[in-house]
Design a protein around this motif. Structure first.
Motif, PDB file in Angstrom:
ATOM      1  N   ALA A 168       0.818  -1.215   0.000  1.00 30.30           N
ATOM      2  CA  ALA A 168       0.000   0.000   0.000  1.00 30.30           C
ATOM      3  C   ALA A 168       0.851   1.264   0.000  1.00 30.30           C
ATOM      4  N   THR A 169       1.980   1.240   0.706  1.00 26.37           N
ATOM      5  CA  THR A 169       2.851   2.414   0.803  1.00 26.37           C
ATOM      6  C   THR A 169       3.951   2.418  -0.259  1.00 26.37           C
ATOM      7  N   LYS A 170       3.953   1.380  -1.092  1.00 23.37           N
ATOM      8  CA  LYS A 170       4.953   1.256  -2.172  1.00 23.37           C
ATOM      9  C   LYS A 170       6.378   1.314  -1.620  1.00 23.37           C
ATOM     10  N   THR A 171       6.563   0.662  -0.470  1.00 23.31           N
ATOM     11  CA  THR A 171       7.886   0.595   0.141  1.00 23.31           C
ATOM     12  C   THR A 171       8.778  -0.346  -0.664  1.00 23.31           C
ATOM     13  N   PRO A 172       9.999   0.093  -1.026  1.00 20.11           N
ATOM     14  CA  PRO A 172      10.897  -0.774  -1.800  1.00 20.11           C
ATOM     15  C   PRO A 172      11.180  -2.082  -1.070  1.00 20.11           C
ATOM     16  N   VAL A 173      11.110  -3.173  -1.790  1.00 18.40           N
ATOM     17  CA  VAL A 173      11.392  -4.493  -1.222  1.00 18.40           C
ATOM     18  C   VAL A 173      12.826  -4.872  -1.566  1.00 18.40           C
ATOM     19  N   SER A 174      13.568  -5.290  -0.556  1.00 20.78           N
ATOM     20  CA  SER A 174      14.981  -5.614  -0.737  1.00 20.78           C
ATOM     21  C   SER A 174      15.244  -7.053  -0.315  1.00 20.78           C
ATOM     22  N   VAL A 175      16.354  -7.590  -0.759  1.00 21.71           N
ATOM     23  CA  VAL A 175      16.755  -8.944  -0.390  1.00 21.71           C
ATOM     24  C   VAL A 175      17.012  -9.044   1.110  1.00 21.71           C
ATOM     25  N   ARG A 176      17.266  -7.910   1.754  1.00 22.48           N
ATOM     26  CA  ARG A 176      17.544  -7.936   3.188  1.00 22.48           C
ATOM     27  C   ARG A 176      16.321  -8.348   4.002  1.00 22.48           C
ATOM     28  N   TYR A 177      15.141  -8.348   3.370  1.00 20.96           N
ATOM     29  CA  TYR A 177      13.934  -8.766   4.081  1.00 20.96           C
ATOM     30  C   TYR A 177      14.046 -10.201   4.581  1.00 20.96           C
ATOM     31  N   VAL A 178      14.829 -11.029   3.897  1.00 22.25           N
ATOM     32  CA  VAL A 178      14.940 -12.438   4.298  1.00 22.25           C
ATOM     33  C   VAL A 178      15.585 -12.559   5.678  1.00 22.25           C
ATOM     34  N   PHE A 179      16.322 -11.520   6.101  1.00 24.56           N
ATOM     35  CA  PHE A 179      17.028 -11.584   7.382  1.00 24.56           C
ATOM     36  C   PHE A 179      16.116 -11.316   8.572  1.00 24.56           C
ATOM     37  N   ILE A 180      14.837 -10.968   8.308  1.00 25.51           N
ATOM     38  CA  ILE A 180      13.926 -10.747   9.441  1.00 25.51           C
ATOM     39  C   ILE A 180      13.692 -12.044  10.212  1.00 25.51           C
ATOM     40  N   VAL A 181      14.073 -13.162   9.601  1.00 25.78           N
ATOM     41  CA  VAL A 181      13.937 -14.444  10.310  1.00 25.78           C
ATOM     42  C   VAL A 181      14.816 -14.471  11.568  1.00 25.78           C
ATOM     43  N   ILE A 182      15.897 -13.679  11.567  1.00 26.65           N
ATOM     44  CA  ILE A 182      16.812 -13.661  12.722  1.00 26.65           C
ATOM     45  C   ILE A 182      16.113 -13.133  13.978  1.00 26.65           C
ATOM     46  N   PRO A 183      15.555 -11.905  13.957  1.00 26.85           N
ATOM     47  CA  PRO A 183      14.865 -11.441  15.172  1.00 26.85           C
ATOM     48  C   PRO A 183      13.624 -12.273  15.495  1.00 26.85           C
ATOM     49  N   ARG A 237      13.206  -3.737  12.258  1.00 28.57           N
ATOM     50  CA  ARG A 237      13.046  -2.479  11.518  1.00 28.57           C
ATOM     51  C   ARG A 237      14.243  -2.194  10.612  1.00 28.57           C
ATOM     52  N   ASN A 238      15.438  -2.528  11.072  1.00 28.02           N
ATOM     53  CA  ASN A 238      16.627  -2.322  10.249  1.00 28.02           C
ATOM     54  C   ASN A 238      16.559  -3.107   8.953  1.00 28.02           C
ATOM     55  N   PHE A 239      15.983  -4.302   9.027  1.00 24.10           N
ATOM     56  CA  PHE A 239      15.910  -5.161   7.848  1.00 24.10           C
ATOM     57  C   PHE A 239      14.744  -4.808   6.938  1.00 24.10           C
ATOM     58  N   THR A 240      13.826  -3.957   7.398  1.00 22.06           N
ATOM     59  CA  THR A 240      12.683  -3.595   6.570  1.00 22.06           C
ATOM     60  C   THR A 240      12.729  -2.141   6.092  1.00 22.06           C
ATOM     61  N   ILE A 241      12.956  -1.209   7.010  1.00 24.32           N
ATOM     62  CA  ILE A 241      12.927   0.207   6.615  1.00 24.32           C
ATOM     63  C   ILE A 241      14.200   0.952   6.978  1.00 24.32           C
ATOM     64  N   GLY A 242      15.144   0.276   7.628  1.00 25.21           N
ATOM     65  CA  GLY A 242      16.360   0.952   8.065  1.00 25.21           C
ATOM     66  C   GLY A 242      17.541   0.663   7.170  1.00 25.21           C
ATOM     67  N   GLU A 243      18.704   0.830   7.738  1.00 22.95           N
ATOM     68  CA  GLU A 243      19.954   0.598   7.036  1.00 22.95           C
ATOM     69  C   GLU A 243      20.756  -0.460   7.767  1.00 22.95           C
ATOM     70  N   PRO A 244      20.616  -1.734   7.386  1.00 23.68           N
ATOM     71  CA  PRO A 244      21.354  -2.797   8.070  1.00 23.68           C
ATOM     72  C   PRO A 244      22.861  -2.590   7.962  1.00 23.68           C
ATOM     73  N   GLY A 245      23.564  -2.921   8.988  1.00 25.91           N
ATOM     74  CA  GLY A 245      25.020  -2.776   9.002  1.00 25.91           C
ATOM     75  C   GLY A 245      25.554  -3.320  10.299  1.00 25.91           C
ATOM     76  N   MET A 246      26.611  -2.697  10.814  1.00 24.21           N
ATOM     77  CA  MET A 246      27.199  -3.149  12.067  1.00 24.21           C
ATOM     78  C   MET A 246      26.206  -3.022  13.221  1.00 24.21           C
ATOM     79  N   GLY A 247      25.289  -2.054  13.091  1.00 24.34           N
ATOM     80  CA  GLY A 247      24.271  -1.906  14.124  1.00 24.34           C
ATOM     81  C   GLY A 247      23.396  -3.132  14.223  1.00 24.34           C
ATOM     82  N   SER A 248      23.035  -3.696  13.070  1.00 28.47           N
ATOM     83  CA  SER A 248      22.205  -4.897  13.063  1.00 28.47           C
ATOM     84  C   SER A 248      22.970  -6.100  13.605  1.00 28.47           C
TER      85      SER A 248
END
Length: 254
Positions: free
Chosen positions: A124-139, A210-221
């Motif tokens: 609905a919000t046309k949020t870009p989908v990225s390959v990083r979404y697969v990492f939401i399985v971790i949290p 949130r980092n894996f969906t709308i943020g910037e994954p990196g060392m913080g994640s």
């Protein structure tokens, strides 16, 4: 031991899910509608206060609400998971932990259904989908393990101290307000922000998600993943040890 009772476990999970939506007109759709409607209410109330500086505030709210609701739902079911089956436990031998594990797992299944609300909102919000979404399985996995441990701890506490149910309602409400569900964590005073970001397991899982969906994954994640894993393992160990130690005394308090 678990493999021997796996059929019972699956039946308990199935029973809990069916009972939750029994006689409900919309049934399983509520798993998606409930977080969406809650997000809408929170958006109306908090958007003017906290939306500035938060990327995609709607998804920010929804992800926080869905993950926190899973935890409170899982623990809420776990509180009386042993006590509520006292009559059965007095008649035949069944591993007592299986009721708590089933309670957490049934809530986990409901949580997975509720992720459909996230898919709807992303479209609905046309949020870009990225390959990083697969990492939401971790949290997700980490929080599931954490909830099992916390559920075991609270289930055995309720057997000995019935007021645990009422205490938990207050604790969960306080926990909600210090988990950055509807506000950015940066607005907190420095001392409180330090406590939340370093010692609040729910913040680890929500922020990582949130980092894996709308943020910037990196060392913080990566840092959040390590903290989340440590919190999940420690909570599971505490739950297992305390439950194993006290289960022999359950029959005296049921």
């Amino acid at each position: 031991m678990f493999l021997r009772y796996r059929e019972l476990f699956f039946q308990l999970v199935s029973r809990d899910i069916k009972l939750k939506y029994r006689r409900s007109f919309l049934g399983y759709l509520w798993s998606m509608l409930n977080p969406l409607l809650t997000m809408l209410v929170m958006l109306i109330v908090f958007s003017n206060l906290f939306a500035k500086g938060v990327p995609n505030f709607r998804i920010y709210l929804l992800t926080g609400n869905v993950l926190f609701s899973f935890m409170t739902g899982a623990v809420g079911r776990s509180l009386t998971s042993v006590l509520g089956n006292a009559s059965l436990l007095k008649k035949i031998y069944i591993p007592k932990y299986i009721f708590t594990l089933a309670a957490v797992t049934s809530e986990f299944v409901t949580f997975l259904f509720s992720l459909g609300a996230l898919v709807v909102l992303i479209i609905a919000t046309k949020t870009p989908v990225s390959v990083r979404y697969v990492f939401i399985v971790i949290p997700i996995v980490q929080q599931y393990i954490f909830c099992i441990g916390l559920g075991l701890l609270m289930a055995q506490a309720t057997v000995f101290f019935r007021d645990t149910v009422y205490i938990w309602s207050i604790v969960s409400m306080a926990w909600l307000y210090v988990s950055a569900i509807f506000y950015p964590v940066d607005i907190l005073p420095s001392w409180l922000r330090f406590l939340v970001t370093h010692y609040n397991p729910m913040y680890f899982y929500i922020a990582m998600f949130r980092n894996f969906t709308i943020g910037e994954p990196g060392m913080g994640s990566l840092d959040l993943a390590i903290r989340g894993a440590v919190a999940a393992i420690l909570m599971l160990l505490v739950g297992l040890v305390t439950f194993s130690y006290s289960k022999k005394k359950f029959i005296l308090y049921m």
